[in-house]
Every structure is written in structure tokens, then in C-alpha cells.
Design a protein around this motif. Structure first.
Motif, PDB file in Angstrom:
ATOM      1  N   LEU A  85     -11.789   6.658 -15.796  1.00 17.64           N
ATOM      2  CA  LEU A  85     -11.814   7.203 -17.155  1.00 17.64           C
ATOM      3  C   LEU A  85     -12.991   6.843 -18.182  1.00 17.64           C
ATOM      4  O   LEU A  85     -12.934   7.603 -19.027  1.00 17.64           O
ATOM      5  CB  LEU A  85     -10.415   6.988 -17.508  1.00 17.64           C
ATOM      6  N   SER A  86     -13.430   5.585 -18.087  1.00 15.76           N
ATOM      7  CA  SER A  86     -14.432   5.064 -18.914  1.00 15.76           C
ATOM      8  C   SER A  86     -15.572   5.951 -18.983  1.00 15.76           C
ATOM      9  O   SER A  86     -16.274   5.752 -20.034  1.00 15.76           O
ATOM     10  CB  SER A  86     -14.714   3.640 -18.563  1.00 15.76           C
ATOM     11  N   CYS A  87     -15.927   6.619 -18.034  1.00 13.45           N
ATOM     12  CA  CYS A  87     -17.094   7.607 -18.110  1.00 13.45           C
ATOM     13  C   CYS A  87     -16.927   8.941 -19.086  1.00 13.45           C
ATOM     14  O   CYS A  87     -17.796   9.348 -19.723  1.00 13.45           O
ATOM     15  CB  CYS A  87     -17.390   8.277 -16.910  1.00 13.45           C
ATOM     16  N   LEU A  88     -15.738   8.843 -19.416  1.00 10.95           N
ATOM     17  CA  LEU A  88     -15.386   9.874 -20.610  1.00 10.95           C
ATOM     18  C   LEU A  88     -15.933  11.397 -20.154  1.00 10.95           C
ATOM     19  O   LEU A  88     -16.359  12.052 -21.159  1.00 10.95           O
ATOM     20  CB  LEU A  88     -15.935   9.406 -22.038  1.00 10.95           C
ATOM     21  N   GLY A  89     -15.806  11.477 -18.994  1.00 10.58           N
ATOM     22  CA  GLY A  89     -15.999  12.833 -18.366  1.00 10.58           C
ATOM     23  C   GLY A  89     -17.528  13.115 -18.258  1.00 10.58           C
ATOM     24  O   GLY A  89     -18.018  14.188 -17.703  1.00 10.58           O
ATOM     25  N   ALA A 253     -19.369  19.280 -23.765  1.00  6.56           N
ATOM     26  CA  ALA A 253     -18.697  19.605 -22.539  1.00  6.56           C
ATOM     27  C   ALA A 253     -17.649  18.448 -22.018  1.00  6.56           C
ATOM     28  O   ALA A 253     -16.829  18.550 -21.321  1.00  6.56           O
ATOM     29  CB  ALA A 253     -19.731  20.217 -21.602  1.00  6.56           C
ATOM     30  N   ALA A 254     -18.166  17.544 -22.222  1.00  3.63           N
ATOM     31  CA  ALA A 254     -17.919  16.131 -21.490  1.00  3.63           C
ATOM     32  C   ALA A 254     -16.138  15.713 -22.096  1.00  3.63           C
ATOM     33  O   ALA A 254     -15.351  15.228 -21.157  1.00  3.63           O
ATOM     34  CB  ALA A 254     -18.641  15.044 -21.686  1.00  3.63           C
ATOM     35  N   PHE A 258     -13.106  14.834 -19.655  1.00  5.99           N
ATOM     36  CA  PHE A 258     -12.596  13.952 -19.919  1.00  5.99           C
ATOM     37  C   PHE A 258     -11.023  13.917 -20.034  1.00  5.99           C
ATOM     38  O   PHE A 258     -10.144  13.349 -19.271  1.00  5.99           O
ATOM     39  CB  PHE A 258     -13.204  12.959 -20.989  1.00  5.99           C
ATOM     40  N   LEU A 259     -10.689  14.655 -20.696  1.00  9.43           N
ATOM     41  CA  LEU A 259      -9.088  14.787 -21.139  1.00  9.43           C
ATOM     42  C   LEU A 259      -8.494  15.505 -19.857  1.00  9.43           C
ATOM     43  O   LEU A 259      -7.274  15.100 -19.458  1.00  9.43           O
ATOM     44  CB  LEU A 259      -8.826  15.684 -22.262  1.00  9.43           C
ATOM     45  N   ILE A 260      -9.376  16.573 -19.255  1.00 12.53           N
ATOM     46  CA  ILE A 260      -8.896  17.178 -18.029  1.00 12.53           C
ATOM     47  C   ILE A 260      -8.580  16.112 -16.914  1.00 12.53           C
ATOM     48  O   ILE A 260      -7.686  15.967 -16.289  1.00 12.53           O
ATOM     49  CB  ILE A 260      -9.607  18.310 -17.585  1.00 12.53           C
ATOM     50  N   GLU A 261      -9.511  15.658 -16.689  1.00  7.45           N
ATOM     51  CA  GLU A 261      -9.710  14.537 -15.504  1.00  7.45           C
ATOM     52  C   GLU A 261      -8.759  13.287 -15.841  1.00  7.45           C
ATOM     53  O   GLU A 261      -8.204  12.872 -14.918  1.00  7.45           O
ATOM     54  CB  GLU A 261     -10.995  14.121 -15.216  1.00  7.45           C
ATOM     55  N   GLY A 262      -8.806  12.969 -17.030  1.00 13.97           N
ATOM     56  CA  GLY A 262      -8.018  11.892 -17.534  1.00 13.97           C
ATOM     57  C   GLY A 262      -6.417  12.215 -16.947  1.00 13.97           C
ATOM     58  O   GLY A 262      -5.788  11.433 -16.514  1.00 13.97           O
ATOM     59  N   PHE A 263      -6.164  13.367 -17.652  1.00 12.99           N
ATOM     60  CA  PHE A 263      -4.694  13.761 -17.195  1.00 12.99           C
ATOM     61  C   PHE A 263      -4.425  13.894 -15.859  1.00 12.99           C
ATOM     62  O   PHE A 263      -3.333  13.496 -15.443  1.00 12.99           O
ATOM     63  CB  PHE A 263      -4.421  15.119 -17.838  1.00 12.99           C
TER      64      PHE A 263
END
Length: 471
Positions: A85-89, A253-254, A258-263
């Protein structure tokens, strides 16, 4: 190409004639065949990696016992989640933009995107790791004593985990499936096991702390070698030149990604964390063994996602919505039928497989059937979140995963205290069903594509050229 030619030579004469058209099609450079080829390579890597991960977890569980293994599982899962998650997308932004840049021969943008993503991931992960150290120092009393030192060691892994994600995405954007996936899914787990066995040979204690040190060494070695390999490959493809940094576009875009991949990532892994919060390490170990065994099915879905993302991006950029829908329908079928076959086989062998971890781990067999129901529900709609993301519908996808994650957390905190490990499995499976339903509705509403394994993905509006994306 060499692999396919070798396969042709090795096949019996009777099968060679039948298989030759299929193998030649895979060898062609047509975008659809390239996606299929990447899916097959990714699938093969995931098969090997699943076997390696499964066997390594068995060895680690046998080495450490239920308690220490449960501590290691909780700490390592938390560190990997935070590192990803630290990549922030930004790592997925590489996959989102690079195929489009490559299609336009925008090499300055490609150089700028790749270098910016690396620097951003390293900086953001280091900041988050520093925040983790501060949290452990200030609030160490809130953590069980046996978790503190393993978590402290694990935080040092985060910058390398984040950099590895960017390197993975860079390779996937170029359809280098083997280069993208083998470091994280084959080499790193093997090195963790090798270093752990070496530690045991040196008479180090059989504890979670020792296992985390092994994971730390494996993570750094894997990422550094992967970095050298990716830099070498990029140097042969793109000549040195100026870099164009479109940071505002990429961040815009990121952040939704990030929110999508984080969730999504929390949706997939939060069950282990919640079990660790509510129950003892032994329960964490049993649940993780059941989930890890059932995760042998997940490599099918992951393979399709990895192969489909660049093709989704290219088809959406081309404006051919009907072709996008047809390819999306293919990815659903690639997801569901292999998942069903692998899932039933794993479930049938579940008791035997769990007994390999130790006698106490067979208590998790009933959990596997529950988890399989959720996995198949997700496979019925395929990589819907990838399709939405590559089509620029990140914000809508965020809402889908926010609801699914909220449902997951609600189910877990409600059912685990009532039903223990069975409650955790029911909560996870139910959250997957919610996710699948929401993705199906979202893709149909936003892209006019029907994502369902038993339906025609091309709607009437796409056939008649009336989709709102084309107007």
C-alpha cells in the motif's frame, strides 16, 4: 517463442499436427495472442509459486510450531500489506499509462514515468516505515509482546517491497511475465525458506523473530537483483534521452488506484489480521494454513489479471468498445473454469494437505469449503476491478471497494467473536460475494459490458454503437 518451438518438437507426431495451429497462434505478436501467452506464462509461474509457497509454509510451520508460526504469519502479513500500500497506487499507474505511451512512441514520458515511480515508491514507503517505528515505540504496550520485535524487523522490508512492486509493474507493462512475477512469487519465498533452514543449521532459535530476519534478507536480495535485471532490459529497449514528468496526471490517476487496490488488498488479507486481533496465534496459524491452502485457487485469477491489464488499457485507448467487451468476456471464462476445477481438487485433498502442516491444522478443513464459495463468486465476474481501472473509472471503483471492505470488516468483527474461525471464513466469503455483485453492476453501468461467466459480454448498445463512452 523458443519455449513454443521446443514444445512442438517434444510433442508426439499425432498431437503435433493438432497442437501446431494453437502454438503458432500463441507465438504470433497479435495483441490478443500476446495477452493469452502472458496469461499462460503467468499461470505457469503461479502454479510453481503456489507449490513453493505452500511447501515453504509447511516447512516453516513444522520448524516453528503453531504459536511462533502464527506470530510470524501475522507480522509478515501486516508488513507485506503496508509495503504494497505504501506505493500509493503509483506502481499500477505504470501499467495504466506505459502501454499508451509505448503505442505513441512517447519515450520521454516512459523514461519519466518509470524513474518517478521508483523514487516515489521508495520515499513513500520509507516515510510509512518511519511512522511504523514511531508507533511501535510510543504504543508498544498496545501490542502483545511476542509481536513487537518481529514487526520492528519487518518494517525494514517495506522500501524493498514497494520498489519490487514498481519493478513488477514495469515488467508487466512490457509483457515480461517471467521477469515480473518470478522474483516475488518464486525467488523470495524460496530464499526465505533457505535462509530459515540455514539459521536452524546455525542453531538459531526456532522463533518468529528468526523467520522475520530470514524474510528481511530474502526481500533485499530479491529486489536488488530484480532492479539490476529490469534496468538492463530497459536499457536495451529505450535509448537514453530526456524525461518528461507528468506528475499531476500520474498522481491524479494513482490516488484512486491506491484506494481501489488498498480496499481490494485489505479485503483479501484483513481476515488474517482480524483473526490475529481477536484470537490467539495458534488460531491465526490454523486459519492461515486453511486460507493459504485454498489460495492455490487464487493463482488462476491473478494470472488473468496480470495478463489482461495491459490489453484492457490498449483496447480502451483504441476506442473499440465491442472488442474490449469481447476480450473482457474471455478473461471471465479464463478466470472461472480453471478456478472451479482447481478449487474442487484442492478441497477434495484439503484434509491431507492441512495435515502436512501438523495434526492440529486439520481443524481448518471445514473453513476451506466456505472460502471456496467466495472465491468462485469472485471468479464469476473475472477481473472487473482491473477493467474499470484501465478504463479510467477509478473513482467509481473506489466506491465499490469501499462498500465491500466495510462489509468485510463488519462481517469479521461481528462473526469472529460469535463463531471463531468459522465466522472469519463466512465473513471473508460473504465479502467476496458482495464485491462480485458490485463489480458486475459497476461494469455494466459504466462500460455497458456484462461481466458474468455464463453471459454474452457485448450488450445491444455496444453492438449498435450507442455506448455513452463512444459519443
Amino acid at each position: 517463442m523458443a519455449v513454443i518451438q521446443s514444445a512442438e518438437r517434444l510433442l508426439p507426431a499425432g498431437l503435433r499436427g493438432k497442437a501446431e495451429p494453437f502454438l503458432r497462434a500463441l507465438a504470433s505478436d497479435d495483441p490478443r495472442n500476446r495477452a493469452q501467452r502472458m496469461a499462460l506464462v503467468t499461470f505457469a509461474i503461479r502454479v510453481v509459486s503456489a507449490a513453493i509457497a505452500f511447501l515453504s509454509q509447511i516447512v516453516l510451520a513444522r520448524m516453528m510450531g503453531e504459536f511462533e508460526y502464527g506470530v510470524f504469519v501475522f507480522a509478515w502479513a501486516l508488513v507485506v500489506i503496508c509495503g504494497d500500500l505504501s506505493c500509493l497506487g503509483f506502481h499500477t499507474t505504470v501499467v495504466r499509462f506505459l502501454p499508451d505511451y509505448a503505442g505513441r512512441n512517447a519515450h520521454a514520458e516512459i523514461r519519466g514515468l518509470i524513474s518517478t515511480a521508483r523514487v516515489f515508491a521508495m520515499l513513500s514507503s520509507t516515510v510509512l516505515a518511519a511512522a511504523g517505528f514511531l508507533c511501535l515505540w510510543l504504543f508498544h504496550g498496545a501490542f502483545s509482546d511476542y509481536y513487537v520485535i518481529p514487526l520492528f524487523i519487518g518494517l525494514f522490508c517495506m522500501p524493498m517491497i514497494a520498489l519490487g512492486d514498481v519493478l513488477d509493474s514495469t515488467a508487466r507493462a512490457h509483457s515480461w511475465a517471467l521477469v515480473a512475477l518470478s522474483p516475488t512469487y518464486i525467488i523470495r519465498p524460496l530464499l526465505i525458506l533457505v535462509f530459515m533452514v540455514l539459521a536452524m543449521w546455525l542453531d538459531e532459535p526456532h522463533t518468529a523473530q528468526t523467520a522475520m530476519v530470514a524474510a528481511l534478507a530474502a526481500t533485499y536480495l530479491t529486489t536488488v537483483v530484480q532492479f539490476i535485471n529490469i534496468v538492463r532490459r530497459l536499457g536495451t529497449r529505450y535509448v537514453p534521452g530526456p524525461r518528461k514528468v507528468e506528475i499531476s496526471l500520474w498522481i491524479k490517476a494513482a490516488l484512486p488506484i491506491f484506494l481501489i487496490e488498498g480496499f481490494s488488498f485489505l479485503l483479501t488479507n484483513s481476515d488474517v489480521l482480524v483473526v490475529g486481533i481477536f484470537l490467539d496465534p495458534e488460531s491465526v496459524a490454523i486459519y492461515f494454513a486453511a486460507a493459504k491452502t485454498m489460495a492455490l485457487v487464487h493463482f488462476v485469477f491473478f494470472s488473468v489479471k496480470a495478463a489482461a491489464a495491459p490489453r484492457f488499457s490498449a483496447l480502451f485507448a483504441s476506442g473499440d468498445r465491442a472488442a474490449l467487451a469481447r476480450f473482457a468476456g474471455e478473461t471471465v471464462r479464463w478466470s472461472f473454469w480453471p478456478s472451479l476445477a482447481v478449487g474442487l481438487a484442492v478441497l477434495a485433498l484439503g484434509h491431507v494437505l492441512l495435515s502436512l502442516f501438523g495434526p492440529a491444522f486439520t481443524a481448518g478443513h471445514s473453513l476451506m469449503a466456505i472460502l471456496l464459495a467466495g472465491i468462485l463468486a469472485k471468479a464469476l465476474v473475472g477481473p472487473g476491478e482491473v477493467l474499470l481501472t484501465m478504463a479510467g473509472e477509478q473513482r467509481f471503483c473506489v466506491a465499490v471497494y469501499a462498500v465491500a471492505l466495510a462489509a468485510n470488516i463488519l462481517f469479521n468483527v461481528t462473526l469472529i467473536p460469535l463463531f471463531g474461525l468459522t465466522g472469519a471464513a463466512i465473513a471473508t466469503a460473504s465479502a467476496m460475494v458482495v464485491e462480485a455483485v458490485l463489480l458486475h453492476i459497476a461494469v455494466r453501468g459504466k462500460l455497458s459490458i456484462i461481466l458474468f461467466a455464463f453471459a454474452n459480454p457485448v450488450t445491444a448498445s455496444l453492438t449498435n454503437g450507442m455506448d455513452h463512452h463512444d459519443r
